[in-house]
Design an enzyme around this catalytic site. Sequence first.
Site, PDB file in Angstrom:
ATOM      1  N   SER A 191      25.128  36.184  38.223  1.00 13.94           N
ATOM      2  CA  SER A 191      25.029  34.807  37.727  1.00 13.94           C
ATOM      3  C   SER A 191      23.644  34.444  37.212  1.00 13.94           C
ATOM      4  O   SER A 191      23.521  33.568  36.365  1.00 13.94           O
ATOM      5  CB  SER A 191      25.453  33.828  38.818  1.00 13.94           C
TER       6      SER A 191
ATOM      7  N   GLU B  16      28.817  40.977  42.608  1.00 12.91           N
ATOM      8  CA  GLU B  16      29.355  40.091  41.590  1.00 12.91           C
ATOM      9  C   GLU B  16      29.837  40.954  40.431  1.00 12.91           C
ATOM     10  O   GLU B  16      29.347  42.063  40.239  1.00 12.91           O
ATOM     11  CB  GLU B  16      28.269  39.104  41.112  1.00 12.91           C
TER      12      GLU B  16
ATOM     13  N   ASP C 245      33.100  39.309  43.249  1.00 10.38           N
ATOM     14  CA  ASP C 245      33.061  37.887  42.896  1.00 10.38           C
ATOM     15  C   ASP C 245      32.889  37.810  41.379  1.00 10.38           C
ATOM     16  O   ASP C 245      31.814  38.104  40.853  1.00 10.38           O
ATOM     17  CB  ASP C 245      31.881  37.243  43.637  1.00 10.38           C
TER      18      ASP C 245
ATOM     19  N   HIS D   2      31.764  34.484  36.934  1.00  6.89           N
ATOM     20  CA  HIS D   2      31.307  34.347  35.541  1.00  6.89           C
ATOM     21  C   HIS D   2      32.037  35.270  34.574  1.00  6.89           C
ATOM     22  O   HIS D   2      31.761  35.243  33.379  1.00  6.89           O
ATOM     23  CB  HIS D   2      29.800  34.595  35.454  1.00  6.89           C
TER      24      HIS D   2
ATOM     25  N   LYS E 206      33.651  27.428  36.282  1.00 10.31           N
ATOM     26  CA  LYS E 206      32.895  27.932  35.141  1.00 10.31           C
ATOM     27  C   LYS E 206      33.775  27.909  33.888  1.00 10.31           C
ATOM     28  O   LYS E 206      34.049  26.830  33.385  1.00 10.31           O
ATOM     29  CB  LYS E 206      32.324  29.304  35.465  1.00 10.31           C
TER      30      LYS E 206
HETATM   31  C1  PLP Z   1      29.133  29.449  41.001  1.00 10.15           C
HETATM   32  C2  PLP Z   1      29.308  30.644  41.859  1.00 10.15           C
HETATM   33  C3  PLP Z   1      29.926  30.547  43.106  1.00 10.15           C
HETATM   34  C4  PLP Z   1      30.263  29.217  43.723  1.00 10.15           C
HETATM   35  O1  PLP Z   1      31.397  28.683  43.137  1.00 10.15           O
HETATM   36  P1  PLP Z   1      31.644  27.112  43.214  1.00 10.15           P
HETATM   37  O2  PLP Z   1      33.064  26.982  42.854  1.00 10.15           O
HETATM   38  O3  PLP Z   1      30.696  26.484  42.266  1.00 10.15           O
HETATM   39  O4  PLP Z   1      31.365  26.698  44.634  1.00 10.15           O
HETATM   40  C5  PLP Z   1      30.176  31.705  43.805  1.00 10.15           C
HETATM   41  N1  PLP Z   1      29.819  32.903  43.319  1.00 10.15           N
HETATM   42  C6  PLP Z   1      29.195  33.032  42.133  1.00 10.15           C
HETATM   43  C7  PLP Z   1      28.818  34.383  41.645  1.00 10.15           C
HETATM   44  C8  PLP Z   1      28.908  31.909  41.373  1.00 10.15           C
HETATM   45  O5  PLP Z   1      28.266  32.022  40.214  1.00 10.15           O
END
Ligand code: PLP
Length: 385
Positions: free
Chosen positions: A180, A176, A205, A208, A237
């Site tokens: 998160s 990430e 990813d 956030h 988010k």
């Molecule tokens: C919230 C989140 C997701 C999932 O995303 P959604 O659109 O809510 O399904 C994926 N990866 C991370 C790091 C997240 O915080």
Amino acid sequence: MNWNQHFQAALAQQHNRQAYRSRRVRRAGIRPPFLESGGVYYVNFAGNDYLGLSHHENIIAAWQQALAQYGCGSGGSPLVSGHTDAHEALENQLADWLGYDRALLFASGFAANQALLLGLLDKHSVLLADKYCHASMQEAATLSPAVFRRFPHQNHQMLAGRLAEYSGRRIIVASEGVFSMDGDCADLPRLAALCRPHQALLLIDDAHGIGVLGDEGKGSAAAAGVQPDVLIITFGKALGSMGAAVLCNRITAEYLTQTARHLIYSTAIPPAQAAALTAAFTYIRTADDLRSRLQHNIALFQTALHHYNLAERLLPSHTPIQPFICGSNETALALAAKLRKQGLYVPAIRPPTVPAGQARLRITLSAAHEESHIMRLAESLYHAI
Ligand SMILES: *Cc1c(COP(=O)(O)O)cnc(C)c1O
């Protein structure tokens, strides 16, 4: 034991571990940073709407206008008939803005991560993922035929070892951008440097980070001056909406279009939502005032916790995610309940979402919070523990 007896036994066990999860109903008509539940008003420290965009007038207007033009649903999978000029415009906007050949839209971040990993990995490939990666990645990794090894959180030495171990194979390194549940940022220059000699694909990813960090809110990768091979951004988010995009080069996008099952076998997001997101991204690029208010709130909260000698309970984070470590599930739940009595809505996050013994309050700050809300939270924490 029949199914219902099986469920009952499992639920009883969940209760005993103080791990039972349930939903609360929120009432309509309340704007960030507030929420109303069960007839009580709270200041919300539990959301991911970091800039308060879920209620932004221009974005709502763009959504309504596009609804009148396109109707409610997309009517099909993107590969059949669901991909409209509104989707195309959003994909092009995101690719241009973030400096990639292509963007591909997905219905959610969860779907995007599943589609990506299941679409890219095969039995000859290897996935090396940070242990704290989101459940959507862990899940897909477990289901895929690839070798799946997790490295301890941000432990680059372990990652280097694994990369050497699997050198010569096709490797994906996944992390990430902003974690998160911990709020810390990945060391992206380090990860990119580790990947390079092994031609490993770096997949980040940034659910956030997007909208919050970096120039124009381009996210944690742009802030670190790194371009991951594959970048996932989500719209649930800071964008205040729902959905996700995968950014990558042309050949990867073409490959995913053939293999990503969540793209092929699932209805495209509503075109009006895509149009609203185009408005949201256009707005967020210029929203430096909101980003600085958010940074101000983060600094204010940290200073206040120092004042109350509680700062060592916070995990180190300069993002809106400020985890306050409690330890046991009981302590976290009791503290959250005390704060609710003060009109402060803060979620207790328990294992398995976080490691055992690290139950916490996951406090999230927003540009919509006033200074008085932040000060009340700090003071109430001090009195509650
Ligand atoms: C919230 C989140 C997701 C999932 O995303 P959604 O659109 O809510 O399904 C994926 N990866 C991370 C790091 C997240 O915080």
